[in-house]
Write a protein that holds these residues in place. Structure first.
Motif, mmCIF file in Angstrom:
data_model
loop_
_atom_site.group_PDB
_atom_site.id
_atom_site.type_symbol
_atom_site.label_atom_id
_atom_site.label_comp_id
_atom_site.label_asym_id
_atom_site.label_seq_id
_atom_site.Cartn_x
_atom_site.Cartn_y
_atom_site.Cartn_z
ATOM 1 N N HIS A 32 0.855 -1.080 -0.050
ATOM 2 C CA HIS A 32 -0.021 -0.111 -0.184
ATOM 3 C C HIS A 32 0.868 1.179 -0.133
ATOM 4 O O HIS A 32 2.119 1.176 0.702
ATOM 5 C CB HIS A 32 -0.988 -0.013 1.308
ATOM 6 C CG HIS A 32 -1.893 1.201 1.269
ATOM 7 N ND1 HIS A 32 -3.093 1.005 0.457
ATOM 8 C CD2 HIS A 32 -1.918 2.365 1.778
ATOM 9 C CE1 HIS A 32 -3.740 1.987 0.653
ATOM 10 N NE2 HIS A 32 -3.101 2.935 1.477
ATOM 11 N N ALA A 33 0.662 2.221 -0.791
ATOM 12 C CA ALA A 33 1.243 3.438 -0.935
ATOM 13 C C ALA A 33 1.151 4.321 0.591
ATOM 14 O O ALA A 33 -0.009 4.672 0.886
ATOM 15 C CB ALA A 33 0.625 4.259 -1.905
ATOM 16 N N ALA A 34 2.425 4.467 1.313
ATOM 17 C CA ALA A 34 2.106 5.117 2.488
ATOM 18 C C ALA A 34 2.638 6.520 2.076
ATOM 19 O O ALA A 34 2.171 7.243 3.159
ATOM 20 C CB ALA A 34 3.267 4.555 3.474
ATOM 21 N N PHE A 35 3.510 6.802 1.080
ATOM 22 C CA PHE A 35 3.981 8.319 1.130
ATOM 23 C C PHE A 35 3.870 8.570 -0.163
ATOM 24 O O PHE A 35 4.275 7.955 -1.350
ATOM 25 C CB PHE A 35 5.228 8.455 1.733
ATOM 26 C CG PHE A 35 5.557 8.377 3.111
ATOM 27 C CD1 PHE A 35 5.267 9.565 3.970
ATOM 28 C CD2 PHE A 35 5.606 7.188 3.548
ATOM 29 C CE1 PHE A 35 5.533 9.398 5.423
ATOM 30 C CE2 PHE A 35 5.817 7.200 5.187
ATOM 31 C CZ PHE A 35 5.729 8.137 5.896
ATOM 32 N N ASP A 36 3.887 9.881 -0.274
ATOM 33 C CA ASP A 36 4.083 10.495 -1.889
ATOM 34 C C ASP A 36 5.463 11.320 -1.420
ATOM 35 O O ASP A 36 5.433 12.138 -0.697
ATOM 36 C CB ASP A 36 2.801 11.405 -2.314
ATOM 37 C CG ASP A 36 1.736 10.659 -2.904
ATOM 38 O OD1 ASP A 36 2.002 9.746 -3.738
ATOM 39 O OD2 ASP A 36 0.443 10.945 -2.362
ATOM 40 N N VAL A 37 6.293 11.247 -2.441
ATOM 41 C CA VAL A 37 7.622 11.973 -2.420
ATOM 42 C C VAL A 37 7.873 13.062 -3.661
ATOM 43 O O VAL A 37 7.617 12.356 -4.573
ATOM 44 C CB VAL A 37 8.878 11.122 -2.023
ATOM 45 C CG1 VAL A 37 8.653 10.250 -0.347
ATOM 46 C CG2 VAL A 37 9.192 10.125 -2.979
ATOM 47 N N PRO A 38 8.194 13.692 -3.584
ATOM 48 C CA PRO A 38 8.885 14.843 -4.592
ATOM 49 C C PRO A 38 9.838 14.103 -5.611
ATOM 50 O O PRO A 38 10.820 13.548 -5.010
ATOM 51 C CB PRO A 38 9.300 16.162 -4.079
ATOM 52 C CG PRO A 38 9.583 15.876 -2.849
ATOM 53 C CD PRO A 38 8.834 14.758 -2.393
ATOM 54 N N THR A 39 9.771 14.114 -6.564
ATOM 55 C CA THR A 39 10.636 13.558 -7.771
ATOM 56 C C THR A 39 11.864 14.597 -8.346
ATOM 57 O O THR A 39 12.732 14.278 -8.877
ATOM 58 C CB THR A 39 9.970 12.725 -8.887
ATOM 59 O OG1 THR A 39 9.194 13.812 -9.755
ATOM 60 C CG2 THR A 39 9.076 11.570 -8.080
ATOM 61 N N GLY A 40 11.208 15.986 -8.470
ATOM 62 C CA GLY A 40 12.021 16.855 -9.067
ATOM 63 C C GLY A 40 11.727 16.745 -10.558
ATOM 64 O O GLY A 40 12.282 17.488 -11.263
ATOM 65 N N SER A 250 -2.979 3.989 9.896
ATOM 66 C CA SER A 250 -4.304 3.904 9.345
ATOM 67 C C SER A 250 -4.072 3.265 7.745
ATOM 68 O O SER A 250 -5.281 3.166 7.199
ATOM 69 C CB SER A 250 -5.150 4.661 9.586
ATOM 70 O OG SER A 250 -5.146 5.099 11.163
ATOM 71 N N GLY A 251 -3.109 3.730 7.155
ATOM 72 C CA GLY A 251 -2.778 3.310 5.768
ATOM 73 C C GLY A 251 -3.211 4.681 4.827
ATOM 74 O O GLY A 251 -3.487 4.706 3.903
ATOM 75 N N MET A 252 -3.276 5.872 5.515
ATOM 76 C CA MET A 252 -3.449 7.004 4.830
ATOM 77 C C MET A 252 -2.148 7.729 4.221
ATOM 78 O O MET A 252 -1.495 7.928 5.012
ATOM 79 C CB MET A 252 -4.211 8.113 5.743
ATOM 80 C CG MET A 252 -4.855 9.318 5.136
ATOM 81 S SD MET A 252 -6.050 9.882 5.938
ATOM 82 C CE MET A 252 -6.752 11.309 4.841
ATOM 83 N N ARG A 253 -2.149 7.932 3.031
ATOM 84 C CA ARG A 253 -1.245 8.387 2.251
ATOM 85 C C ARG A 253 -0.722 9.757 2.688
ATOM 86 O O ARG A 253 -1.572 10.606 2.695
ATOM 87 C CB ARG A 253 -1.378 8.279 0.714
ATOM 88 C CG ARG A 253 0.099 7.944 -0.069
ATOM 89 C CD ARG A 253 -0.130 7.687 -1.389
ATOM 90 N NE ARG A 253 -0.855 8.682 -2.349
ATOM 91 C CZ ARG A 253 -2.149 8.906 -2.737
ATOM 92 N NH1 ARG A 253 -2.978 7.760 -2.305
ATOM 93 N NH2 ARG A 253 -2.602 9.898 -3.425
ATOM 94 N N ILE A 254 0.589 10.029 2.805
ATOM 95 C CA ILE A 254 0.956 11.453 3.423
ATOM 96 C C ILE A 254 1.992 11.879 2.371
ATOM 97 O O ILE A 254 3.058 11.048 1.829
ATOM 98 C CB ILE A 254 1.835 10.865 4.670
ATOM 99 C CG1 ILE A 254 0.954 10.249 5.716
ATOM 100 C CG2 ILE A 254 2.487 12.335 5.095
ATOM 101 C CD1 ILE A 254 1.780 9.752 7.032
ATOM 102 N N ALA A 255 1.977 13.186 2.150
ATOM 103 C CA ALA A 255 3.069 13.963 1.510
ATOM 104 C C ALA A 255 3.409 15.168 2.173
ATOM 105 O O ALA A 255 2.635 15.777 2.960
ATOM 106 C CB ALA A 255 2.352 14.519 0.071
ATOM 107 N N HIS A 256 4.649 15.439 1.842
ATOM 108 C CA HIS A 256 5.103 16.985 2.781
ATOM 109 C C HIS A 256 5.403 18.022 1.968
ATOM 110 O O HIS A 256 6.213 17.789 0.767
ATOM 111 C CB HIS A 256 6.458 16.267 3.764
ATOM 112 C CG HIS A 256 6.229 15.018 4.466
ATOM 113 N ND1 HIS A 256 6.439 14.010 3.973
ATOM 114 C CD2 HIS A 256 5.858 15.047 5.959
ATOM 115 C CE1 HIS A 256 6.401 13.182 5.260
ATOM 116 N NE2 HIS A 256 6.089 13.730 6.265
ATOM 117 N N VAL A 257 5.065 19.142 2.412
ATOM 118 C CA VAL A 257 5.451 20.436 1.689
ATOM 119 C C VAL A 257 5.965 21.344 2.766
ATOM 120 O O VAL A 257 4.996 21.775 3.596
ATOM 121 C CB VAL A 257 4.115 20.894 0.981
ATOM 122 C CG1 VAL A 257 4.611 22.250 0.183
ATOM 123 C CG2 VAL A 257 3.812 19.797 -0.348
ATOM 124 N N SER A 258 7.104 21.801 2.534
ATOM 125 C CA SER A 258 7.727 22.791 3.686
ATOM 126 C C SER A 258 7.586 24.208 3.064
ATOM 127 O O SER A 258 7.672 25.146 4.029
ATOM 128 C CB SER A 258 8.963 22.409 4.095
ATOM 129 O OG SER A 258 9.984 22.204 3.012
#
Length: 599
Positions: A32-40, A250-258
C-alpha cells in the motif's frame, strides 16, 4: 458541569512501543502507498513509496545509528523542514532504541545548543548542511557526539548511514526495536514558550500509541486507507508528528510540503481528502478569495456569498435543512465561488482539522457552507497533541469539542482547563516544572475555558494572559483580541494594562494585508525591533474594528488606546512555529511604546 470524560475506544496493551504501529501496518498492507515523495520531475512530480519500502529505509537507517554507537535510550536531535526524510529519521531512531529530540528549523544556534545540552543529544540529523552545521556546533558545545547526518544527498547522508550499518544483523536490530517499553521516553519536545522559557516535555511510547489508536478509532470517516493528506506544519511540532503516525498506522497516504509557496500548487496535484492547519491558514484562504473578488469588481457579491455560506453552515450545524431561498442563493454562489475554492484546495477535501489556536466561529461556519467542514480541536505538547475535538458528524462552531477517547477534562474553580488521559505526558525534564504542572493528578493546561451544556469545551484564553488592572479588575483579553485579529491588516493583538488604570493594546500589523490596503509593500522591519507606525489613515481605517471589539465587552474590559506596531513576523524569538506571538517578548521589546500609551 465542570468535568467530562470519554471512554477509550482502543486498547494499547498489545503494543510495546511506537514501532509496533509501523511493523503491524507493513505486515497487513506492505504494497500500500504510504507516502508521496517529490521527484523533481515536472512531468511526474510525485512518486509513491509503499509501506514495505518505507520500513526497509527505516530499518537501514536504524542499523546505521546502532553501528555509529547510538545506545539504547540515547537522544537524537532532528532538525529540518517537514519532508519524507524527517519521517524516516523519526521512526529509525525509535527502531534503534533511541529518543527523538525535534528542533525547529527556525531555531537559533543558542536555542539548538540549549536543547542539545538539556536533552543530552548524542547524534544529529539535519535537513541540509545549514541545519547539520548548527547541530554539530550545538552538540560539540557540551560533549563529544557521534556525528551529524543530513537528509539532503551527500557524503554523510542517511543513505551513507544505512550503508555503514549493513553489518548489524536483524536480530540485534529487533532487540533494539523492542528495548523501549510503554512507559519509556519516546521523545523530548521543547515547548515553544509563548509565555516563558521553553521546557522539555517527555512523551512516552504509550502516550503516542494511546493517541494514535484512539483517535484513529474516533475519526474513521476522516483517516482511512482511501484517503491522503499533505503535511505542511513543522514535524518538530507534536501535532504534525501525531498526525503522521495516525495516518501511517491507518494506511492514509502522506505527502510533505515545507515551502509555503508550494502549498496551494501541491493541493491541486495531490488532491488531499484531509488537511490539518492552524487557524491563520484558513484566514488567509478567506482573505485571498476576498482579494480575487475585489480585483474582479465583485467585492459586494463576495460579501453576500460569505453571508450565505455562513447561514447555510449554521442551519446545517443545527441539523436543519436550508429553506428554498437559501438553497437557491447557495447554488448560485456555488457555481460562482465555492466550486473554485474547493478546486483550489484539490477538489477532494472532505474535512479540515484546525488546531494550534482558537478558530473564529464564523470562519468555521463559512467553510461548512463551502462544503468543507472544519473539525476544530484542542491540545498541547504535554497532551501529545489533541485532547479534545469535534467529531465529523457532530461539529459545533465556537467549541473545541468533547474530550477525545481515553481523555478527561475538568474546569478548576479559577476557570483553568485540567486534563488527564492516555496522551497526558510523564512530566518535564526539570522535576520542579513537573511539580508545578499538576494538581491532584490533573495536568494544568494554563488555558481558561468552560464546558457548554453538552460538555463540549469552549476556550476563553490563556491564564497567564489575564490582565489585572490597578482598580482590581481581572480581564481575560482573548475575546477582544480575537475580534480585532479578524482583520487581514492585524496579525496579532495584545492587550496590556497590568497594574494600570485602564487597558491599551498593541496591534501588530500584517505586512501582506498592509501591502494590499496601501498598494505598496511596507518597509521591512529590523529583526528584534518594534516600530510604531504613525499613519492617520490606517488608524482611522482600523478604529471601527476597535470600536466593534469594545462594543462586545464590558466597560472595564474596553481598550482605551491602541498603538500600531510593525515587527519581523519571521523572527523565531518572537513568533512560534505555529504562528503565535510570544507576548512576554513583545511587551519587553515594546516597553517604550506601551509606556507612551499611558502618558
Amino acid at each position: 458541569m465542570n468535568e467530562r470524560a470519554t471512554a477509550a475506544l482502543a486498547t494499547i496493551e498489545d503494543h510495546r512501543n511506537v514501532t509496533d504501529l509501523l511493523v503491524r501496518r507493513a505486515d497487513k498492507a506492505p504494497a500500500h502507498a504510504a507516502f508521496d515523495v517529490p521527484t523533481g520531475d515536472p512531468v511526474r512530480p510525485w512518486a509513491a513509496v509503499t509501506t514495505a519500502e518505507f520500513l526497509a529505509e527505516v530499518r537501514g537507517v536504524a542499523k546505521g545509528l546502532i553501528a555509529a554507537g547510538l545506545g539504547a535510550g540515547d537522544s537524537v536531535a532532528i532538525m529540518g523542514p517537514s519532508r519524507y526524510g524527517w519521517a524516516v529519521a523519526d521512526l529509525a531512531v525509535w527502531f534503534a532504541g533511541g529518543v527523538v529530540v525535534p528542533v525547529y528549523d527556525t531555531a537559533s544556534a543558542d536555542q539548538a545548543a540549549a536543547i542539545a545540552a538539556d536533552a543530552g543529544v548524542r547524534v544529529g540529523i539535519g535537513g541540509g548542511e545549514r541545519e547539520a552545521e548548527m547541530l554539530r556546533d550545538a552538540i560539540g558545545r557540551v560533549r563529544t557526539g557521534l556525528g551529524v547526518r543530513t537528509m539532503d544527498a551527500g557524503e554523510r547522508d542517511l543513505a551513507a548511514l544505512a550503508a555503514a550499518g549493513s553489518g548489524i544483523v536483524d536480530a540485534e536490530l529487533e532487540r533494539r526495536r523492542t528495548h523501549a517499553g510503554p512507559d519509556d521516553p519516546a521523545t523530548i519536545v521543547y515547548t515553544s514558550g509563548t509565555t516563558g522559557e521553553p521546557k522539555g516535555a517527555v512523551l512516552t511510547h504509550s502516550n503516542f500509541v494511546g493517541q494514535v489508536r484512539n483517535i484513529a478509532a474516533a475519526y474513521r470517516d476522516v483517516v482511512h486507507e482511501g484517503g491522503n493528506t499533505v503535511i505542511f506544519l513543522p514535524l518538530a511540532h507534536v501535532l504534525a508528528r501525531g498526525l503522521q503516525l495516525i495516518c501511517l498506522a491507518s494506511g492514509m497516504r502522506i505527502a510533505h510540503v515545507s515551502d509555503t509557496a508550494q502549498v496551494v500548487p501541491s493541493l491541486a496535484e495531490l488532491r488531499p481528502t484531509f488537511l490539518v492547519v492552524v487557524p491563520r491558514v484558513l484566514e488567509r484562504i478567506r482573505e485571498a478569495a476576498a482579494k480575487r473578488a475585489a480585483a474582479a469588481h465583485l467585492g459586494p457579491v463576495w460579501r453576500s456569498t460569505m453571508r450565505t455560506a455562513i447561514a447555510v453552515g449554521r442551519v446545517r450545524e443545527e441539523g436543519r435543512v436550508p429553506g428554498a431561498g437559501l438553497r437557491i442563493r447557495h447554488a448560485a454562489f456555488d457555481r460562482l465561488f465555492f466550486r473554485r475554492l474547493r478546486t483550489l484546495m484539490g477538489g477532494r477535501l472532505a474535512y479540515i482539522l484546525s488546531g494550534g489556536g482558537a478558530l473564529d466561529p464564523h470562519l468555521s461556519l463559512l467553510f461548512r457552507g463551502l462544503e468543507v467542514p472544519v473539525i476544530e480541536g484542542y491540545g498541547l505538547t504535554e497532551t501529545t497533541a489533541p485532547l479534545t475535538g469535534n467529531l465529523p458528524r457532530d461539529i459545533r462552531s465556537g467549541t473545541v469539542g468533547f474530550p477525545l477517547p481515553g481523555s478527561a477534562v475538568r474546569i478548576s474553580d479559577a476557570g483553568e482547563i485540567l486534563a488527564r488521559g492516555v496522551g497526558v505526558f510523564a512530566g518535564y525534564r526539570d522535576r520542579r516544572h513537573t511539580a508545578e504542572a499538576f494538581v491532584g493528578g490533573w495536568f494544568r493546561t494554563g488555558d481558561l475555558g468552560r464546558l457548554d451544556a453538552d460538555g463540549r469545551v469552549i476556550l476563553e484564553g490563556r491564564l497567564k494572559d489575564v490582565v489585572v488592572t490597578s482598580t482590581g479588575k481581572t480581564v481575560v483579553p482573548h475575546a477582544w483580541e480575537a475580534r480585532v485579529t479578524s482583520s487581514p491588516l492585524v496579525a496579532h493583538a495584545v492587550v496590556v494594562g497590568e497594574a494600570r488604570s485602564s487597558l491599551s493594546a498593541l496591534l501588530v500589523l500584517d505586512p501582506d494585508g498592509l501591502a494590499e490596503w496601501s498598494g505598496h509593500a511596507p518597509a521591512a522591519p529590523r529583526t528584534g525591533a518594534v516600530t510604531e507606525v504613525a499613519d492617520a489613515d490606517l488608524r482611522a481605517h482600523l478604529q471601527p474594528l476597535v470600536d466593534a471589539a469594545n462594543a462586545r465587552v464590558s466597560g472595564a474590559e474596553q481598550v482605551r488606546r491602541v498603538a500600531l506596531v510593525s515587527v519581523d513576523l519571521a523572527d523565531p524569538a518572537l513568533i512560534t512555529p505555529t504562528m503565535k506571538i510570544k507576548r512576554r517578548e513583545l511587551l519587553s521589546r515594546a516597553a517604550t511604546v506601551v509606556d507612551a500609551l499611558y502618558r
